[in-house]
Motif scaffolding. Sequence first.
Motif, PDB file in Angstrom:
ATOM      1  N   MET A 242       0.824  -1.206   0.000  1.00 37.82           N
ATOM      2  CA  MET A 242       0.000   0.000   0.000  1.00 37.82           C
ATOM      3  C   MET A 242       0.862   1.261   0.000  1.00 37.82           C
ATOM      4  SD  MET A 242      -3.058  -0.967  -0.313  1.00 37.82           S
ATOM      5  CE  MET A 242      -3.848   0.627  -0.041  1.00 37.82           C
ATOM      6  N   LEU A 243       1.957   1.245   0.761  1.00 41.62           N
ATOM      7  CA  LEU A 243       2.856   2.401   0.756  1.00 41.62           C
ATOM      8  C   LEU A 243       3.497   2.586  -0.609  1.00 41.62           C
ATOM      9  CD1 LEU A 243       4.613   2.079   4.235  1.00 41.62           C
ATOM     10  CD2 LEU A 243       2.997   3.835   3.514  1.00 41.62           C
ATOM     11  N   LEU A 244       3.867   1.480  -1.264  1.00 41.95           N
ATOM     12  CA  LEU A 244       4.446   1.567  -2.592  1.00 41.95           C
ATOM     13  C   LEU A 244       3.473   2.221  -3.565  1.00 41.95           C
ATOM     14  CD1 LEU A 244       6.638   0.876  -4.679  1.00 41.95           C
ATOM     15  CD2 LEU A 244       5.623  -1.412  -4.854  1.00 41.95           C
ATOM     16  N   LEU A 245       2.242   1.746  -3.586  1.00 49.82           N
ATOM     17  CA  LEU A 245       1.238   2.300  -4.496  1.00 49.82           C
ATOM     18  C   LEU A 245       0.903   3.742  -4.131  1.00 49.82           C
ATOM     19  CD1 LEU A 245      -1.156  -0.781  -4.779  1.00 49.82           C
ATOM     20  CD2 LEU A 245       0.650  -0.085  -6.367  1.00 49.82           C
ATOM     21  N   LEU A 246       0.829   4.042  -2.835  1.00 51.08           N
ATOM     22  CA  LEU A 246       0.509   5.390  -2.396  1.00 51.08           C
ATOM     23  C   LEU A 246       1.580   6.387  -2.818  1.00 51.08           C
ATOM     24  CD1 LEU A 246      -1.212   7.347  -0.627  1.00 51.08           C
ATOM     25  CD2 LEU A 246       0.220   6.653   1.309  1.00 51.08           C
ATOM     26  N   PHE A 247       2.840   6.068  -2.532  1.00 51.08           N
ATOM     27  CA  PHE A 247       3.907   7.016  -2.822  1.00 51.08           C
ATOM     28  C   PHE A 247       4.183   7.132  -4.323  1.00 51.08           C
ATOM     29  CE2 PHE A 247       4.675   6.982   1.650  1.00 51.08           C
ATOM     30  CZ  PHE A 247       5.332   8.162   1.916  1.00 51.08           C
ATOM     31  N   VAL A 248       3.920   6.090  -5.083  1.00 52.22           N
ATOM     32  CA  VAL A 248       4.158   6.162  -6.524  1.00 52.22           C
ATOM     33  C   VAL A 248       3.043   6.913  -7.235  1.00 52.22           C
ATOM     34  CG1 VAL A 248       4.297   4.795  -8.647  1.00 52.22           C
ATOM     35  CG2 VAL A 248       5.639   4.134  -6.643  1.00 52.22           C
ATOM     36  N   TYR A 249       1.797   6.553  -6.957  1.00 50.91           N
ATOM     37  CA  TYR A 249       0.688   7.106  -7.734  1.00 50.91           C
ATOM     38  C   TYR A 249       0.101   8.385  -7.141  1.00 50.91           C
ATOM     39  CZ  TYR A 249       0.792   2.909 -10.545  1.00 50.91           C
ATOM     40  OH  TYR A 249       1.191   1.906 -11.394  1.00 50.91           O
ATOM     41  N   ILE A 250       0.242   8.615  -5.847  1.00 42.53           N
ATOM     42  CA  ILE A 250      -0.287   9.830  -5.241  1.00 42.53           C
ATOM     43  C   ILE A 250       0.796  10.896  -5.100  1.00 42.53           C
ATOM     44  CG2 ILE A 250      -1.515  10.792  -3.265  1.00 42.53           C
ATOM     45  CD1 ILE A 250      -3.125   8.786  -4.906  1.00 42.53           C
ATOM     46  N   PHE A 251       1.960  10.498  -4.569  1.00 42.09           N
ATOM     47  CA  PHE A 251       3.030  11.462  -4.321  1.00 42.09           C
ATOM     48  C   PHE A 251       4.172  11.361  -5.329  1.00 42.09           C
ATOM     49  CE2 PHE A 251       1.558  10.286   0.126  1.00 42.09           C
ATOM     50  CZ  PHE A 251       0.658  11.321   0.206  1.00 42.09           C
ATOM     51  N   GLY A 252       4.083  10.449  -6.293  1.00 46.47           N
ATOM     52  CA  GLY A 252       5.228  10.154  -7.151  1.00 46.47           C
ATOM     53  C   GLY A 252       5.784  11.344  -7.900  1.00 46.47           C
ATOM     54  N   ASP A 253       4.932  12.132  -8.546  1.00 48.87           N
ATOM     55  CA  ASP A 253       5.410  13.266  -9.326  1.00 48.87           C
ATOM     56  C   ASP A 253       6.077  14.313  -8.448  1.00 48.87           C
ATOM     57  OD1 ASP A 253       4.556  12.176 -11.717  1.00 48.87           O
ATOM     58  OD2 ASP A 253       2.560  13.110 -11.593  1.00 48.87           O
TER      59      ASP A 253
END
Length: 263
Positions: free
Chosen positions: A38-49
């Motif tokens: 969940m942290l991986l998906l959160l930081f990539v797709y929500i905070f990634g840019d």
Amino acid sequence: MSALSLAARDSSTMLRRNLLHARRYPSLTLNLLLTPIMLLLLFVYIFGDVMSAGIGGPGASRSDYIAYIVPGLLLMTIGSTTIGSAVSVSNDMTEGIIARFRTMAIHRGSVLIGHVVGSVLQCIASVVLVGAVGVAIGFRSTDATTLEWLAAFGLLVLFSTAFTWIAVGMGLISPNAEAASNNAMPMILLPMLSSAFIPVDTMPGWFQPIGEYQPFTPAIETLRGLLLGTEIGNNGWLAIGWCVGLTVLGYFWSTSKFNSDQK
């Protein structure tokens, strides 16, 4: 039968027992595994840019941050998976099965060895699963050589062994499964305070020693360098030193506590 062959036989029996428990009751492992995913998906797709721009500058892309974050999440997966070991050991100690084992002609250390080997295997399986999720969302390790891949695998096994022994000790000193889970929470909190998500030098000055002088940061930097084919500096030796030190500490702590409870 020699003492060594007896220990190997009994340890393999305990290993099979623990693997059967993990297969029959997978909910604990799955719950702990969901945290890094969940942290991986959160930081990539929500905070990634935003995170990629903050670390690599305006020209950085989300794929750059994926390459940065996946090694840290792989080691965080190990930390979260070992919490299950603490809970499992605590259950064994409080539910009476250990007392029954003590009446049987089995090797004294086989119970702990079975837990440790079983946990290391679960850690590697969990890392493979989280790594597969990372690859699915864009992580690539094209610059790593075969030797670097082997070194990365060895680091993951060594890191799993070190933290499993610590988790076993935490399980032994806990009066119940809930306490064991709470005592092992630093396994998840420490990687959040490391270089898993952002470089240590971007943290506030007063906080940087916390991020730098702990076992996860050098291990993450080493794994990141091995998987991406970049320089690791002295982080490799620091990571190995942490792993060896924690393994020795956890082993003597766990065995002394386990043996003292047998008296």
